[in-house]
Enzyme design. Structure first.
Site, PDB file in Angstrom:
ATOM      1  N   HIS A   1       0.683  -1.222   0.040  1.00 20.18           N
ATOM      2  CA  HIS A   1      -0.025  -0.149   0.078  1.00 20.18           C
ATOM      3  C   HIS A   1       0.867   1.164   0.056  1.00 20.18           C
ATOM      4  CE1 HIS A   1      -2.411  -3.413   1.585  1.00 20.18           C
ATOM      5  NE2 HIS A   1      -3.479  -2.332   1.319  1.00 20.18           N
TER       6      HIS A   1
ATOM      7  N   HIS B   1      -3.661   2.966  -3.783  1.00 20.36           N
ATOM      8  CA  HIS B   1      -4.224   2.345  -2.490  1.00 20.36           C
ATOM      9  C   HIS B   1      -3.347   1.297  -2.135  1.00 20.36           C
ATOM     10  CE1 HIS B   1      -6.324   1.965   1.080  1.00 20.36           C
ATOM     11  NE2 HIS B   1      -6.655   0.427   0.725  1.00 20.36           N
TER      12      HIS B   1
ATOM     13  N   GLU C   1     -20.255  -3.744  22.549  1.00 24.36           N
ATOM     14  CA  GLU C   1     -19.262  -5.100  22.832  1.00 24.36           C
ATOM     15  C   GLU C   1     -17.989  -5.043  22.058  1.00 24.36           C
ATOM     16  OE1 GLU C   1     -23.386  -6.444  23.732  1.00 24.36           O
ATOM     17  OE2 GLU C   1     -22.399  -5.329  22.073  1.00 24.36           O
TER      18      GLU C   1
ATOM     19  N   HIS D   1     -30.405 -16.035  22.670  1.00 26.35           N
ATOM     20  CA  HIS D   1     -29.374 -15.507  23.651  1.00 26.35           C
ATOM     21  C   HIS D   1     -28.701 -16.767  24.173  1.00 26.35           C
ATOM     22  CE1 HIS D   1     -31.454 -11.760  23.644  1.00 26.35           C
ATOM     23  NE2 HIS D   1     -31.128 -11.494  24.865  1.00 26.35           N
TER      24      HIS D   1
END
Length: 705
Positions: A37, A282, A440, A502
């Site tokens: 890059h 890039h 999270e 869950h």
């Protein structure tokens, strides 16, 4: 200096030549290896040089100096942006290392890796992780100051320093950066300064196809101090106004109640002919013609590669002399602090040595035998409360689930500016209880940053099912060997009525698949306490502490082996009455069913060994003699018992073993009903044991019998 390059005061022509040297080295390095890059490293050369040679307080001769500023290249794909500065500054890389970019055994891998290259603070591969972990670095800096030097005036403590980040468009598109940046604004982290390389280019080309919001306004809404430096001058002409960038950084340093976000408008690959502003710059080599053109534009010989003049390297390596002056001034203040704060200095020495305090083990609670028992999440909370006064470096919280995860130490203030205190949580900037919000993934990255900063030991909690929201950060922590602790509760269908969305039936297998991540699933309160003790003593690699919502019987340790066996991953909980013919291996809440099954099998005359194996990873670390002593290879009749898919257990089961497992999603009902309906009972374990015994005996029968 030129019409297209405005240098800060004090720079000279050698500085400009050094910046241009960075550009040609980046182009040459990628061209040589054939991949990489180059574009961002070329166009960001002035910004990186400014940070390393002019702004940051650091010492090439002592890269781990306590008083240093931290630099995080969140745009890790542009690793040359950092590597070339480490080379020029004399941090341990040499020109041959730049030439060896992305090759086997080199010090310059494709992305910066903190465990591999001196001077790299953190591994930044996946986009968004660097800037998000940088929030953790800044939080750790403030917490450490609070532990060691809370009364010092701003900017006067030896524990005051900045964390600088270079971030890309891609970093700011990843959701994890939004999570962490939002929290950074709430936390008012004035020591965090982010430079956003706003070049509007990603692999697929112009970012307008997917990234069109007003990002600077978004960061203002987060509560950041936002500044813009536009080297494109609104698209009219390109002038690298490094002086303006320096001024923006210096002004940002003065803002103590907000993190600073500097929008730096650039053109990727500038000034490479035919490549400037192109997405082809890039992630691909520029090509021989473009590299030659770049060198001609900059006044380098296009026939030469990796050209560094003696004047340039002598000038940039003089960074060590300038650093020595800054370090001497810091050292003077540091020694004055030590003399005036002997207790805090002793604490610092212990924290730097990563030593636990004398008598630490005595603080670990023990739990009396109790058939009703307690949930291991509750036992964990009891352990944290017991450790609070003993381990000031231990701190943490939850992703909005403190009451369920039991991660709040009683009587400890929250780590939040006082104005953000609530009725439930009173806080101050040096508090101890972390509130990550429902973020999270951000929590996972922040925990890594806190840990990598060096002195404290963080933990963060959520339901085990939601660990998948943080998996990217967890994997990176495992790669870096970061000793962060994840308190993952509600570990199975035992959480009950919330139902299959869950209930993490597949997660134990999935997380055991991550190399260097320890999964620890204790069977009762005493195993939970010993798990905390063991992970703190190990102090290496991340640990997922897998805890139950429902109460588990606390085993009578006069009948069963001591829970200290947790440290070895697996241990004989209760041996057979004679030479074992069968081995039961269980974890977590299912150990209780194996306990009852052992009694029934022994009553039937089957000598049965009961093994608790809370951590497969820790058991794997043991020597072969120990492992054979627990699981003798001659005993091929075996049963594993765990309320999750059985995939991790087959290597222990062999040809004759049987797994009592859960190979499907759960349901919404109370835990007792679910375990019964899904076959987690002593009777089911006994039935599996009898099948395994029959298979083992059949294999011993003479051929044709």
């Amino acid at each position: 200096m030129t019409d297209t390059f405005k240098a800060p005061e004090g720079w000279n022509e050698t500085d400009k030549r050094a910046v241009d040297t960075v550009r040609v080295l980046a182009a040459d390095a990628v061209q040589k290896v054939g991949n990489g890059h180059p574009g961002t490293a070329v166009s960001l050369a002035p910004a990186a040089y400014l940070l390393y040679q002019d702004i940051m307080r650091h010492d090439p001769k002592d890269p781990a100096w306590l008083g240093r500023d931290r630099f995080i290249l969140s745009a890790g794909h542009s690793s040359l942006t950092q590597y070339i500065q480490l080379y020029l500054g004399g941090f341990g890389l040499e020109l041959e290392d730049i030439e060896a970019l992305r090759t086997w055994g080199s010090k310059t891998p494709g992305h910066p890796e903190n465990f591999h290259t001196t001077g790299v603070e953190i591994t930044t591969g996946p986009l968004g992780q660097g800037i998000s972990s940088a929030v953790g670095f800044a939080m750790a800096q403030r917490r450490e100051r609070g532990l060691l030097d809370p009364e010092a005036a701003p900017g006067t403590s030896p524990f005051d320093h900045f964390t600088y980040v270079i971030a890309s468009d891609g970093d700011l598109q990843e959701g994890v950066s939004s999570e962490a940046s939002s929290l950074a604004g709430t936390q008012q982290l004035g020591s965090l300064i982010v430079i956003w390389d706003d070049n509007e280019i990603s692999i697929e080309g112009d970012t307008s196809i997917a990234f069109s919001e007003d990002t600077a306004a978004r960061y203002e809404a987060y509560g950041w101090d936002v500044r813009t430096v536009d080297w494109t001058n609104g698209g009219t002409e390109y002038v690298e106004d490094v002086a303006a960038l320096k001024q923006a950084i210096l002004e940002g340093q003065k803002v103590t109640d907000k993190p600073t976000f500097i929008r730096l408008r650039t053109v990727i690959g500038w000034p490479t002919p035919g490549k400037s502003g192109s997405h082809s710059a890039h992630g691909s080599a520029l090509g021989d013609d473009a590299v030659a053109g770049l060198k001609e534009v900059l006044g380098f010989d296009p026939e030469k590669t990796f050209e560094v003049s003696e004047d340039v390297i002598a000038h940039t390596r003089a960074l060590a002399d300038r650093a020595a002056e800054a370090k001497a001034a810091w050292e003077k203040g540091y020694q004055s602090w030590r003399e005036a704060n002997t207790e805090a200095a002793a604490l610092l020495d212990r924290l730097q040595a990563r030593e636990l305090p004398e008598g630490f083990a005595e603080a670990i609670p023990t739990f009396d035998a109790d058939a009703k028992g307690v949930a291991t999440r509750a036992a964990s909370g009891t352990v944290l409360n017991a450790l609070a006064p003993v381990l000031p470096e231990l701190w943490g919280g939850s992703a909005d689930l403190a009451g369920s995860n039991n991660t709040t130490m009683k009587g400890e203030s929250s780590f939040i500016p006082a104005e953000h205190s609530s009725e439930e949580f009173s806080g101050d900037v040096y508090g101890r209880t972390l509130h990550f919000g429902i973020r999270e993934h951000g929590m996972g990255a922040i925990l890594s940053g806190i840990s990598l900063h060096g002195l404290t030991r963080p933990y963060g909690g959520t339901f085990f099912q939601f660990a998948d929201y943080m998996r990217g950060a967890v994997r990176l922590a495992a790669l870096m060997n970061v000793p962060a602790t994840y308190v993952w509760t509600h570990d199975s269908v035992g959480l009950g009525e919330d139902g299959p969305t869950h209930q993490p039936v597949e997660h134990l297998a999935a997380y055991r698949a991550i190399p260097n991540l320890s999964i620890v699933r204790p069977a009762d309160a005493n195993e939970t306490a010993q798990a905390w003790k063991a992970l703190l003593e190990r102090d290496r690699g991340p640990v997922g502490l897998i805890l139950s919502r429902q109460a588990l019987p606390t085993l009578d340790r006069t009948e069963y082996a001591g829970a200290e066996g947790v440290a070895r991953g697996g241990y004989i909980l209760k041996d057979a009455s004679a030479e074992p013919k069968l081995i039961l291996i269980a974890t977590g809440s299912e150990v209780q069913y194996a306990v009852e099954a052992q009694k029934e099998l022994e009553a039937k005359g089957v000598p049965t060994r009961l093994v608790s194996m809370p951590s497969v990873e820790w058991f794997d670390e043991q020597d072969e003699e120990y492992k054979e002593s627990v699981l003798p290879s001659a005993v091929t009749a075996r049963v594993t018992v765990e309320a999750g898919i059985a995939m991790p257990w087959y290597r222990f089961l062999g040809a004759h073993g049987r797994a009592v497992s859960l190979e499907h999603y759960g349901a919404s009902a109370d835990a007792k009903t679910l375990f019964r309906e899904f076959g987690f009972t002593p009777e089911a374990v006994v039935s599996a044991a009898e099948e395994s015994l029959a298979a083992a005996e059949k294999s011993l029968a003479p051929t044709g019998a």
